[in-house]
Write a protein that holds these residues in place. Structure first.
Motif, PDB file in Angstrom:
ATOM      1  N   ARG A  18     -25.245 -26.632  -3.530  1.00  0.00           N
ATOM      2  CA  ARG A  18     -25.298 -28.060  -3.273  1.00  0.00           C
ATOM      3  C   ARG A  18     -26.696 -28.567  -3.300  1.00  0.00           C
ATOM      4  O   ARG A  18     -27.667 -27.813  -2.690  1.00  0.00           O
ATOM      5  CB  ARG A  18     -24.896 -28.076  -1.674  1.00  0.00           C
ATOM      6  N   LEU A  19     -27.067 -29.838  -3.855  1.00  0.00           N
ATOM      7  CA  LEU A  19     -28.289 -30.477  -3.990  1.00  0.00           C
ATOM      8  C   LEU A  19     -28.385 -31.779  -3.287  1.00  0.00           C
ATOM      9  O   LEU A  19     -29.314 -32.368  -3.689  1.00  0.00           O
ATOM     10  CB  LEU A  19     -28.650 -30.405  -5.666  1.00  0.00           C
ATOM     11  N   LEU A  20     -27.571 -31.917  -2.436  1.00  0.00           N
ATOM     12  CA  LEU A  20     -27.537 -33.230  -1.756  1.00  0.00           C
ATOM     13  C   LEU A  20     -27.935 -32.993  -0.356  1.00  0.00           C
ATOM     14  O   LEU A  20     -27.437 -32.000   0.093  1.00  0.00           O
ATOM     15  CB  LEU A  20     -26.152 -34.085  -1.745  1.00  0.00           C
ATOM     16  N   PRO A  21     -28.668 -33.841   0.298  1.00  0.00           N
ATOM     17  CA  PRO A  21     -29.146 -33.501   1.727  1.00  0.00           C
ATOM     18  C   PRO A  21     -27.911 -33.739   2.552  1.00  0.00           C
ATOM     19  O   PRO A  21     -27.082 -34.390   2.272  1.00  0.00           O
ATOM     20  CB  PRO A  21     -30.027 -34.888   1.828  1.00  0.00           C
ATOM     21  N   GLY A  22     -27.938 -32.676   3.633  1.00  0.00           N
ATOM     22  CA  GLY A  22     -26.790 -32.505   4.637  1.00  0.00           C
ATOM     23  C   GLY A  22     -27.112 -33.310   6.007  1.00  0.00           C
ATOM     24  O   GLY A  22     -28.143 -33.858   6.015  1.00  0.00           O
ATOM     25  N   SER A  23     -26.605 -32.704   6.779  1.00  0.00           N
ATOM     26  CA  SER A  23     -26.839 -33.298   8.197  1.00  0.00           C
ATOM     27  C   SER A  23     -27.058 -32.141   9.048  1.00  0.00           C
ATOM     28  O   SER A  23     -26.755 -32.237  10.181  1.00  0.00           O
ATOM     29  CB  SER A  23     -25.699 -34.276   8.723  1.00  0.00           C
ATOM     30  N   HIS A  24     -27.275 -30.922   8.775  1.00  0.00           N
ATOM     31  CA  HIS A  24     -27.503 -29.905   9.558  1.00  0.00           C
ATOM     32  C   HIS A  24     -28.753 -29.213   9.714  1.00  0.00           C
ATOM     33  O   HIS A  24     -29.011 -28.135  10.146  1.00  0.00           O
ATOM     34  CB  HIS A  24     -26.937 -28.562   8.773  1.00  0.00           C
ATOM     35  N   PHE A  25     -30.021 -30.265   9.701  1.00  0.00           N
ATOM     36  CA  PHE A  25     -31.099 -29.908   9.950  1.00  0.00           C
ATOM     37  C   PHE A  25     -31.330 -29.308  11.195  1.00  0.00           C
ATOM     38  O   PHE A  25     -32.046 -28.248  11.684  1.00  0.00           O
ATOM     39  CB  PHE A  25     -32.121 -31.008   9.652  1.00  0.00           C
ATOM     40  N   PHE A  26     -30.931 -30.267  12.063  1.00  0.00           N
ATOM     41  CA  PHE A  26     -31.131 -29.675  13.785  1.00  0.00           C
ATOM     42  C   PHE A  26     -30.444 -28.665  14.146  1.00  0.00           C
ATOM     43  O   PHE A  26     -30.942 -27.724  14.886  1.00  0.00           O
ATOM     44  CB  PHE A  26     -30.827 -31.029  14.691  1.00  0.00           C
ATOM     45  N   ASP A  27     -29.287 -28.467  13.583  1.00  0.00           N
ATOM     46  CA  ASP A  27     -28.575 -27.124  13.697  1.00  0.00           C
ATOM     47  C   ASP A  27     -29.355 -25.949  13.310  1.00  0.00           C
ATOM     48  O   ASP A  27     -29.610 -24.880  13.860  1.00  0.00           O
ATOM     49  CB  ASP A  27     -26.991 -27.115  13.047  1.00  0.00           C
ATOM     50  N   ASN A  28     -30.015 -26.237  12.135  1.00  0.00           N
ATOM     51  CA  ASN A  28     -30.595 -25.157  11.491  1.00  0.00           C
ATOM     52  C   ASN A  28     -31.823 -24.682  12.421  1.00  0.00           C
ATOM     53  O   ASN A  28     -32.207 -23.585  12.584  1.00  0.00           O
ATOM     54  CB  ASN A  28     -31.124 -25.364  10.180  1.00  0.00           C
TER      55      ASN A  28
END
Lengths: 274, 317
Positions: free
Chosen positions: A42-52
């Motif tokens: 996947r090369l599109l930004p997701g919404s899991h930064f804070f989970d990570n």
């Protein structure tokens, strides 16, 4: 520039730029995706930064590692600038044949590969350990000491001092300042840009250094950021999102320094060939 | 080596400037005092370099004649050096390091030169963007970019995914587990990290070349290739020499990348000399004596390669 030439130029430069930037983009994008998405390409930004980020903070001691790296880098930078600028000033302002010989001998140390130094240095600090545990193996001091003085930085300050208007020094002497007073009150403030460039190269080298900390630091609580990333990267079941988040955070200080002080950054790099 | 001292020598001796204003007697007193003051400015730095560079090098030399595990070392004469020449792992690491050196350094330098010439074009638009973009890899730490490359070039990493989508390859390349491709991956990684760095050096040297030289050449009918080989290359010779020596020294010491991308594998196919020294000292049963012997091999290689490069570049300083 002919039309064909200019098309070739732009094509080459665009490709070179994409190749240069792509790993950064991938790193940033991956830090916002779940590990499974990263493996899917996947090369599109997701919404899991804070989970990570939360996972990262839960699984490793990120903040202590950041603190260790910051302590080592700041301490190294301040000491390195002080020692190297005093020496560069001494070699240039009080030039003599004997000092030039010493200078050239010191420069030879730039040829010595660190791999050749690590074993003797490790044994040296091993011997110090029982006598003075605070600067022996597995202390932050042991990381700083061997790397704090580099011939490169002395050379850099000496080169820059060649441009220094020496008449001001005489004026300072007439005003009754002693030699150290002249150095700290006149030389240091005049050479601000040189110090800035020197600070950037030293800080970056220290923040990113890997081999010596790997050798000399042993306990997990003394871990630095490069050691932490290296450990994360060699795990058997890597969580890509989490690792990329760690790398983004580790790269942030260098990237900020680069974008804010690009001119000093390049000046520091070029210092060696002025 | 010689490049740096040669450049450092001139400058105005400090005493010369004040001399005119002083009488001979006070001048001598001042000079004597200056000598003491001058040395005191240098002392700390000189002592630190002796303590943390030259003294360990002597220790390493002494160690290279000793053998044993951990702290139990005894003198064995030249045994370590004899072992070195018959040690297949050592010979593999030397071979790997030399492959990186003779493939990667020239490729990177030519690429950097080419890009810098393109960027030096006055009519070029977006120059600042291109320059920043190509220089950007230098911002990353060696460990960080190595880990990124390890995943980019994984068996099911994004590189393989993209190459397959573009139908350039039919099945994934084993970038990290095939001895040949693993070396290529390391070379690609290092080239990515350092091309922009070298390019900046060339770019600033190019900007110092007087444009009228090119104008004159154009009038004489020289084409772009002739200009490049007859003007640009000779003018940049000192800086090309400087960058090739620093790159050589850097490559001979390669450690962070190999350690973090392939860990030296598959079966030592990418292992470098530095990594072997590390393994001998801190991974296998520690043999500090033999590790020190191997480390002198790097020192000797650095000296040899630097001399070769000076010779190749000619002795025009």
């Amino acid at each position: 520039m002919s039309k064909v030439n200019s098309i070739i130029s732009y094509t080459v430069l665009v490709i070179a730029s994409i190749v240069s930037i792509f790993p950064f983009l991938w790193m940033i994008v991956s830090s916002t995706n779940r590990s499974a998405d990263v493996t899917q390409g996947r090369l599109l930004p997701g919404s899991h930064f804070f989970d990570n980020l939360r996972n990262l903070l839960d699984t490793v001691d990120l903040v202590p590692a950041l603190m260790n790296s910051a302590k080592i880098s700041i301490f190294t930078t301040v000491l390195a600038l002080l020692i190297a600028s005093l020496a560069g000033y001494g070699f240039e302002i009080f030039q003599s044949k004997a000092k030039d010989i010493v200078f050239n001998i010191l420069l030879l140390s730039m040829m010595i590969p660190f791999a050749a130094l690590m074993v003797p240095l490790f044994r040296m600090f091993g011997k110090i350990s029982p006598v003075a545990p605070f600067l022996g193996i597995d202390t932050l001091t042991a990381v700083v000491l061997p790397t704090v003085t580099t011939a490169f930085l002395i050379f850099f300050f000496r080169q820059s001092t060649k441009m220094f208007p020496k008449d001001i020094l005489e004026a300072g002497r007439i005003d009754g300042l002693n030699e150290l007073g002249i150095f700290f009150r006149i030389y240091v403030p005049t050479m601000k840009t040189t110090y800035a460039a020197g600070a950037i190269i030293t800080f970056m080298a220290s923040w990113n250094s890997y081999l010596w900390p790997l050798v000399v630091l042993q306990s997990p609580e003394n871990q630095t950021i490069p050691l932490l990333i290296s450990n994360l990267g060699s795990s058997y079941s890597p969580d890509f999102g989490v690792i990329m988040t760690a790398i983004v955070i580790a790269t942030l200080p260098s990237a900020l320094i680069f974008f804010i002080m690009q001119k000093h950054f390049v000046a520091g790099m070029m210092g060696s060939v002025k | 080596m010689n490049v740096i001292p040669a450049k450092a020598t001139p400058g105005l001796p400090a005493e010369k400037q004040g001399k005119g204003r002083q009488t001979a007697a006070s001048g001598r007193k001042l000079r004597a005092r200056n000598a003491v003051v001058g040395w005191s400015f240098i002392t700390v730095a000189a002592l630190m370099i002796v303590l943390f560079y030259f003294y360990p090098m002597i220790q390493a030399l002494l160690l290279s004649f000793q053998s044993g595990t951990g702290a139990n070392l005894s003198y064995v004469g030249l045994d370590n050096y004899a072992r070195l020449l018959k040690d297949p792992t050592f010979l593999t690491t030397v071979k790997n390091t030399v492959v990186y050196l003779i493939v990667q350094v020239p490729v990177m330098i030519i690429l950097a030169l080419f890009l810098s010439v393109l960027l030096n074009n006055k009519a070029l638009k977006f120059k600042g963007f291109f320059r920043t973009a190509i220089f950007l890899p230098c911002v990353t730490s060696l460990v960080a970019y190595s880990v990124i490359f390890k995943y980019l070039f994984g068996q099911d990493g994004i590189m393989n995914i993209m190459l397959m989508k573009l139908s350039l390859i039919s099945e994934p390349i084993s970038w990290l587990t095939d001895p040949f491709w693993a070396k290529i991956t390391i070379i690609i990684a290092i080239t990515w990290r350092w091309t922009g760095y070298n390019m900046i050096f060339y770019l600033s040297a190019l900007q110092n070349i007087d444009n009228s030289i090119y104008e004159a050449a154009k009038i004489d009918g020289a084409n772009a290739f002739q200009q490049f080989f007859k003007i640009t290359i000779p003018m940049l010779k000192p800086i090309i020499l400087f960058t090739s020596i620093t790159s050589t020294i850097g490559t001979l010491q390669l450690f962070d990348e190999v350690m973090n991308i392939t860990a030296g594998g598959p079966a030592n196919a990418t292992m470098t000399i530095s990594q072997y020294i590390y393994n001998l000292s801190f991974k296998y049963t520690p043999d500090f004596g033999y590790a020190a012997t191997v480390s002198y091999a790097i020192v000797i290689m650095i000296v040899i390669f630097s001399i070769i490069q000076f010779r190749v570049a000619g002795d025009k300083k």
